[in-house]
Motif scaffolding. Structure first.
Motif, PDB file in Angstrom:
ATOM      1  N   LEU A   1     -61.450 -15.394  49.715  1.00 49.64           N
ATOM      2  CA  LEU A   1     -62.670 -16.072  50.151  1.00 49.64           C
ATOM      3  C   LEU A   1     -63.900 -15.356  49.622  1.00 49.64           C
TER       4      LEU A   1
ATOM      5  N   LEU B   1     -64.196 -16.207  46.035  1.00 48.22           N
ATOM      6  CA  LEU B   1     -64.701 -17.575  45.886  1.00 48.22           C
ATOM      7  C   LEU B   1     -66.212 -17.618  46.097  1.00 48.22           C
ATOM      8  N   MET B   2     -66.687 -16.904  47.110  1.00 47.78           N
ATOM      9  CA  MET B   2     -68.123 -16.885  47.366  1.00 47.78           C
ATOM     10  C   MET B   2     -68.884 -16.240  46.218  1.00 47.78           C
TER      11      MET B   2
ATOM     12  N   VAL C   1     -69.074 -18.805  43.476  1.00 49.66           N
ATOM     13  CA  VAL C   1     -70.076 -19.817  43.802  1.00 49.66           C
ATOM     14  C   VAL C   1     -71.474 -19.269  43.561  1.00 49.66           C
TER      15      VAL C   1
ATOM     16  N   THR D   1     -68.057 -23.930  50.881  1.00 52.35           N
ATOM     17  CA  THR D   1     -67.592 -22.543  50.891  1.00 52.35           C
ATOM     18  C   THR D   1     -68.138 -21.799  52.103  1.00 52.35           C
TER      19      THR D   1
END
Length: 703
Positions: A318, A321-322, A325, A365
């Motif tokens: 996670l 992923l952040m 992004v 997200t």
């Protein structure tokens, strides 16, 4: 990829959290059946899964606990303080057992001692034997509760062969909740009955977690002679007509579909119609009605407790992923700059579409990383219970706003500071019962832990009705430690903030809980590292309220970009109210803090050019960005307001840890860096600086 063993351990710990919460609720409300069921399900699930991964001692231990909880459900055991303490300790031990399949000698001894304590409150004459030999349900349990329609008819010579239906019925009904229908439509006339012949048949509607194979095991010795049919009823069918009486009779094989369609044309109650037409017997209608009621009940229960399907993902993924992004947001900002420069319609269209998708992806997200703060409340209830008991105090913890969401990263780092603040309220804040009675207070002290959203921030308060902070005592201790001098004039808030200085403590003696002056400074530093602010409001004899204000996320925010000379800064958009023009002709004052009058209200403002000593001349027309923090309004004077900007927050290095007024930095589309301002910290810096005391006459805005 998370290994199956690791998945089991993670889920088992979650079940232990649910167990603890249920036990604490039971302690307050002993008759709460839902809490009993929650505790039972937690232990049952851990027991069922532990054996699959080689945790045999954990399985055996959980079995004893499960049996005791089952007796509690049946009313054979009462909820008592001793019962709750045993199970809380058992939960702690099970958490240790989850670490390794090879159990230590200490864990074995601890489990035996806990079971001895459990046996002492069991009502049986020989509780150890009873618990150990509790019957096990054979076969693998189904993954969830199901409804089975079990029909069986013993053969005519069953009684002659020594077989009876009652043991089968007892075994089946022990597997769950059952509706039993005895069918006697084939009984002959009384004078034609044969005493040793079997004429009856049975139908069971069984709600159980057992599998179909487990149900068939009940017929192990008669499977070849009896007529047996076991069907699972589909409770996942979303068709509204599926459990209507007519459809049920067709599904059960009692009525042909054609006969049903013909009867439906006549409109009266379908059950009565079919009986009158001789299509179905009354017993079959009654059985179908019971099935209808049971099916609808279970469907409603499943719908009420239904949870969305989830996928377990490591926190590192996670975070990754952040970060991706965030990089995408930077690339999107760069594309916008290129689009503005080349003035091409096709590129502008692509840039707008990418910006829309990037914003949606960012929000999704964020949603993945957001968690309700109530997920941490359970551990605080246990903390209050254990410490109040240890200190001989009566304390009640109330919670509000458990569904308030916060970034998981922030939530994980917030747990320890909250624990320390609550411990402090228990030890220093709440008085002993006799002292409270002498002061005219209730014998039970109260701590309120609440959370709420305000201006895109999360506000967490810890409020107690204890003795409050003694300003004179704190000030005297601070003078003794040479943190301040006797001549210093401090506000109440400044005096209260002294308790967060390293090594500061007013405790008369050191205890296992507190008194060494270690921790409160770490609490404040931890909250500040999260971009938060900690404030105190206290009154002697009335209690203390600690307020923590935190950003909801540490990753990406919506910002307002401003320019001062060649420098760019970003203000969090949730703090911004409006922007107004300021001409050079009325900016004659040279102090850092000024006053502007806006619609009859005087608002102080700060020139960022002067504060950050940006070289260059001021433009003829400047902009004042009006911000707010709570009810306080403050302005920041800049050369230009560039516009709204999605801001990817990059944490500042250790070199800038002591610099006030910045919450981070961000990378712009052209690769340059803009500092992200912290309005609250800037306001505090201005107020506490020597320049902050100087003001000028109000500057009136031009219409």
């Amino acid at each position: 990829m998370i290994a199956p063993l690791e998945t089991f351990q993670i889920e088992a710990r979650e079940h232990l959290v649910n167990l603890e919460a249920a036990l604490l609720e039971l302690e307050e409300q002993p008759e709460e059946s839902e809490a009993i069921d929650t505790a039972f399900r937690a232990i049952h699930t851990i027991k069922g899964a532990a054996g699959m991964f080689g945790f045999q001692q954990l399985t055996d231990f959980a079995h004893h606990l499960e049996t005791a909880l089952d007796k509690l459900r049946q009313g054979k055991l009462d909820v008592s303080k001793t019962f709750i303490e045993i199970f809380l300790d058992a939960g702690d031990l099970m958490a240790e057992m989850l670490e390794d399949t090879e159990f230590s000698a200490g864990q074995t001894i601890s489990s035996e001692k806990l079971l001895e304590r459990l046996y002492q409150i069991a009502p049986e004459d020989d509780p150890r034997k009873s618990l150990i030999q509790a019957p096990e349900v054979q076969g693998e349990p189904a993954s969830e509760e199901a409804i089975y329609r079990v029909r069986f008819k013993p053969d005519r010579d069953s009684f002659k062969n020594g077989f009876d239906a009652m043991p089968v019925l007892r075994e089946l009904t022990s597997l769950g909740t059952a509706e039993v229908i005895c069918k006697h439509e084939n009984l002959p006339a009384f004078n034609q009955l044969e005493p040793q012949a079997s004429y009856l048949s049975w139908e069971l509607l069984l709600v159980t977690e057992a599998s179909k194979d487990t149900l068939m095991d009940a017929f192990m010795f008669v499977a070849d002679e009896w007529q047996i049919q076991v069907d699972e009823i589909d409770i996942h069918d979303t068709d509204e007509d599926a459990d209507k009486l007519g459809e049920l009779l067709v599904a059960r094989g009692n009525v042909a579909k054609q006969a049903l369609d013909e009867a439906l044309g006549e409109k009266p109650a379908i059950g009565s119609l079919l009986k009158e037409q001789g299509v179905v017997q009354e017993e079959e209608v009654k059985a179908a009605l019971k099935e209808q009621q049971l099916t609808r009940k279970v469907k409603a229960k499943k719908q009420a407790g239904k949870s969305q399907a989830t996928v377990r993902v490591p926190a590192e993924k996670l975070d990754s992923l952040m970060n991706l992004v965030g990089e995408l947001v930077i690339v999107q900002a760069r594309l916008n700059q290129v689009s503005d420069a080349v003035n091409n319609d096709d590129i502008e269209g692509i840039a707008e579409e990418l910006e829309l998708l990037t914003t949606q992806m960012r929000d999704e997200t964020f949603g993945i990383r957001m968690m309700p703060i109530g997920s941490t409340f359970g551990r605080f209830r246990r903390l209050v219970r254990d410490l109040s008991s240890e200190l001989g105090k009566s304390i009640q913890l109330d919670t509000q706003g458990a569904d308030t969401e916060l970034d998981k990263v922030v939530l994980d780092k917030l747990a320890d500071p909250l624990i320390h603040l609550i411990r402090n309220s228990i030890d220093h804040g709440i008085e002993p019962t006799e002292d409270r009675l002498a002061l005219g207070k209730t014998p039970t002290g109260n701590i309120l832990l609440s959370a709420s959203h305000a201006d895109s921030q999360v506000v967490i308060t810890i409020k107690d009705d204890g003795r409050g902070l003694n300003k004179d005592k704190i000030k005297a201790k601070a003078i003794e430690k040479q943190l301040i001098t006797s001549k210093d004039q401090l506000t109440d808030e400044q005096i209260h903030q002294l308790i967060f200085e390293p090594g500061f403590s007013t405790a008369a003696k050191v205890s296992d809980i507190s008194g060494r002056g270690v921790g409160m400074d770490v609490v404040k530093r931890s909250i500040m590292e999260l971009g938060g602010k900690l404030s105190i409001d206290s009154a002697v004899g009335e209690g203390t309220e600690l307020t923590i204000r935190l950003p909801m996320t540490l990753a990406i925010i919506e910002g307002l970009m401003v320019a001062v000379g060649t420098e760019y800064y970003v203000l969090p958009l949730n703090n911004v109210e409006e922007c107004i023009e300021l001409t050079q002709s009325n900016t004659h004052a040279k102090t850092r803090r000024r006053i502007v009058e806006l619609r009859g209200q005087q608002i102080p403002y700060l020139s960022l050019r002067e504060w950050f000593e940006v070289p260059g001349d001021e433009p003829p027309i400047q902009q004042v960005v009006i911000t707010h923090s709570g009810s306080e309004r403050f302005g920041f004077c800049v050369d230009e307001v560039v516009g709204q900007y999605q801001t990817v927050i990059k944490r500042l290095g250790k070199l800038y840890e002591g610099v006030s007024g910045f919450s981070g930095a961000t990378i712009l589309g052209d690769g340059s860096v803009a500092m992200i301002l912290d309005p609250v910290a800037l306001i505090d810096s201005v107020s506490s600086s020597e320049f902050g005391e100087n003001t000028t006459q109000p500057i009136r805005m031009q219409s």
